[in-house]
Design a protein around this motif. Structure first.
Motif, PDB file in Angstrom:
ATOM      1  N   ALA A 118       8.734 -24.033  -7.049  1.00 38.30           N
ATOM      2  CA  ALA A 118       7.811 -25.170  -7.156  1.00 38.30           C
ATOM      3  C   ALA A 118       6.377 -24.676  -7.196  1.00 38.30           C
ATOM      4  O   ALA A 118       5.933 -23.936  -6.304  1.00 38.30           O
ATOM      5  CB  ALA A 118       8.004 -26.118  -5.968  1.00 38.30           C
ATOM      6  N   ASP A 119       5.660 -25.071  -8.224  1.00 40.23           N
ATOM      7  CA  ASP A 119       4.271 -24.685  -8.406  1.00 40.23           C
ATOM      8  C   ASP A 119       3.365 -25.707  -7.722  1.00 40.23           C
ATOM      9  O   ASP A 119       3.375 -26.889  -8.071  1.00 40.23           O
ATOM     10  CB  ASP A 119       3.958 -24.607  -9.904  1.00 40.23           C
ATOM     11  N   THR A 120       2.574 -25.259  -6.760  1.00 40.54           N
ATOM     12  CA  THR A 120       1.669 -26.172  -6.054  1.00 40.54           C
ATOM     13  C   THR A 120       0.511 -26.615  -6.946  1.00 40.54           C
ATOM     14  O   THR A 120      -0.156 -27.609  -6.642  1.00 40.54           O
ATOM     15  CB  THR A 120       1.070 -25.495  -4.808  1.00 40.54           C
ATOM     16  N   GLY A 121       0.257 -25.847  -8.008  1.00 42.77           N
ATOM     17  CA  GLY A 121      -0.906 -26.129  -8.840  1.00 42.77           C
ATOM     18  C   GLY A 121      -2.179 -25.518  -8.288  1.00 42.77           C
ATOM     19  O   GLY A 121      -3.250 -25.624  -8.896  1.00 42.77           O
ATOM     20  N   ILE A 122      -2.051 -24.849  -7.147  1.00 37.51           N
ATOM     21  CA  ILE A 122      -3.197 -24.212  -6.499  1.00 37.51           C
ATOM     22  C   ILE A 122      -3.173 -22.722  -6.825  1.00 37.51           C
ATOM     23  O   ILE A 122      -2.150 -22.059  -6.618  1.00 37.51           O
ATOM     24  CB  ILE A 122      -3.137 -24.405  -4.964  1.00 37.51           C
ATOM     25  N   LEU A 123      -4.251 -22.191  -7.349  1.00 39.45           N
ATOM     26  CA  LEU A 123      -4.292 -20.788  -7.701  1.00 39.45           C
ATOM     27  C   LEU A 123      -4.081 -19.919  -6.467  1.00 39.45           C
ATOM     28  O   LEU A 123      -4.680 -20.155  -5.416  1.00 39.45           O
ATOM     29  CB  LEU A 123      -5.636 -20.425  -8.341  1.00 39.45           C
ATOM     30  N   GLY A 124      -3.194 -18.920  -6.603  1.00 41.67           N
ATOM     31  CA  GLY A 124      -3.013 -17.971  -5.526  1.00 41.67           C
ATOM     32  C   GLY A 124      -4.273 -17.136  -5.347  1.00 41.67           C
ATOM     33  O   GLY A 124      -5.048 -16.937  -6.285  1.00 41.67           O
ATOM     34  N   GLN A 125      -4.495 -16.656  -4.117  1.00 38.44           N
ATOM     35  CA  GLN A 125      -5.708 -15.889  -3.821  1.00 38.44           C
ATOM     36  C   GLN A 125      -5.309 -14.575  -3.149  1.00 38.44           C
ATOM     37  O   GLN A 125      -5.551 -14.370  -1.963  1.00 38.44           O
ATOM     38  CB  GLN A 125      -6.646 -16.690  -2.928  1.00 38.44           C
ATOM     39  N   THR A 208       5.916 -17.453  -2.263  1.00 37.93           N
ATOM     40  CA  THR A 208       6.120 -16.209  -2.990  1.00 37.93           C
ATOM     41  C   THR A 208       4.783 -15.746  -3.527  1.00 37.93           C
ATOM     42  O   THR A 208       3.904 -16.554  -3.818  1.00 37.93           O
ATOM     43  CB  THR A 208       7.139 -16.370  -4.134  1.00 37.93           C
ATOM     44  N   GLY A 209       4.600 -14.436  -3.642  1.00 39.16           N
ATOM     45  CA  GLY A 209       3.328 -13.909  -4.107  1.00 39.16           C
ATOM     46  C   GLY A 209       2.373 -13.657  -2.960  1.00 39.16           C
ATOM     47  O   GLY A 209       2.762 -13.559  -1.800  1.00 39.16           O
ATOM     48  N   GLY A 210       1.076 -13.571  -3.296  1.00 35.79           N
ATOM     49  CA  GLY A 210       0.070 -13.216  -2.302  1.00 35.79           C
ATOM     50  C   GLY A 210      -0.233 -14.309  -1.302  1.00 35.79           C
ATOM     51  O   GLY A 210      -0.710 -14.047  -0.209  1.00 35.79           O
ATOM     52  N   GLY A 211       0.033 -15.560  -1.665  1.00 35.94           N
ATOM     53  CA  GLY A 211      -0.193 -16.653  -0.736  1.00 35.94           C
ATOM     54  C   GLY A 211      -1.506 -17.381  -0.955  1.00 35.94           C
ATOM     55  O   GLY A 211      -2.216 -17.163  -1.930  1.00 35.94           O
ATOM     56  N   MET A 212      -1.808 -18.271  -0.002  1.00 37.46           N
ATOM     57  CA  MET A 212      -2.986 -19.150  -0.047  1.00 37.46           C
ATOM     58  C   MET A 212      -2.975 -20.014  -1.303  1.00 37.46           C
ATOM     59  O   MET A 212      -4.033 -20.359  -1.854  1.00 37.46           O
ATOM     60  CB  MET A 212      -4.287 -18.338   0.045  1.00 37.46           C
TER      61      MET A 212
END
Length: 263
Positions: A118-125, A208-212
């Protein structure tokens, strides 16, 4: 090319120089369904695809080790000091166990299941998250404990995949999400998505990924539950969802440094 593709531009130039094809005419069109800056390995997937395409176009052999070396040209530019995990994963034919600086190993999956992404639509940081964790490690002993536990969870998760114990695997995902939240690299939307997924039949869920920001993955036992979870997450703000089968596999797939790559 647009400014955000400078790393890919550098990769193409590097390949053309190495193949002595700087003046060769060709067109490249990149079409990707993988969202960028969501912790999904979009840049690595593009780098791997372009490298394979150019070597195929110029009818040149390409070893797996050479593929990863070249993909790292753009990854280094984009991410600074990447682990190599993304490129290794997207170029493999089977799930892999990745430890930086060590030989890749395949991870056989003993049972079929489904992952809801699920994509939050928020860019990971990723950069901000790494800096935050570094600061946490310098000031809080709890941060070191959390990272150690995340490592232990990963080791147990590998065993669960090979034995088909998806119930425990889901518990480990939930545990890891809790530790990631304590480290400050989760996000309220990711926390909400994890809660909703588990409340609607998922065995476990984590970022998943770097988070935030970025994406959440949720594990389900069957397709009906996966579809239910995807629907719930969409209704609660996910900009896009994907359902991917987590299929039982064997040890085939990871190539050594002398083998050729096909796609």
């Amino acid at each position: 090319m647009p400014d955000n593709e400078t790393g890919i531009q550098l990769l193409i130039k590097t390949i053309l120089i190495e193949l002595q094809q700087e003046t060769a005419p060709f067109n490249i069109k990149v079409q990707s369904d993988i969202p960028s800056e969501r912790g999904m390995g979009s840049s690595a997937a593009t780098a791997i695809a372009i490298t394979r395409a150019l070597f195929h176009f110029f009818e040149q052999p390409l070893s797996h080790s050479e593929l990863l070396r070249l993909a790292d040209v753009s990854e280094q530019y984009i991410h600074g000091n990447p682990s190599g995990l993304d490129a290794a994963t997207v170029s493999a034919k089977a799930p892999i166990w990745f430890v930086r600086g060590r030989r890749l190993q395949t991870v056989p999956i003993a049972q079929n299941g489904f992952l809801v992404i699920a994509d939050t639509g928020i860019l990971g940081q990723t950069g901000l998250a790494v800096k935050h964790v570094k600061n946490q490690l310098a000031s809080s002993p709890d941060a070191e404990t959390a990272i150690e536990m995340l490592g232990e969870n990963a080791k147990f998760a590998r065993k669960c995949l090979t034995t088909g114990d998806f119930k425990t695997l889901g518990d480990l995902m939930n545990s890891s999400q809790s530790f990631l939240a304590k480290l400050g690299v989760s996000h309220p939307t990711l926390d909400l998505f994890a809660q909703l997924a588990n409340a609607n039949g998922a065995l476990g869920a984590k970022l998943t990924g770097g988070g935030m920001g970025g994406c959440l993955i949720a594990l389900t036992q069957d397709i009906a539950t996966a579809q239910k979870v995807a629907t719930i997450l969409t209704k609660n703000g996910a900009v896009k969802t994907w359902i991917e089968p987590l299929k039982s596999t064997d040890h085939k797939g990871v190539q050594d440094g002398n083998s050729s790559c096909t796609h």
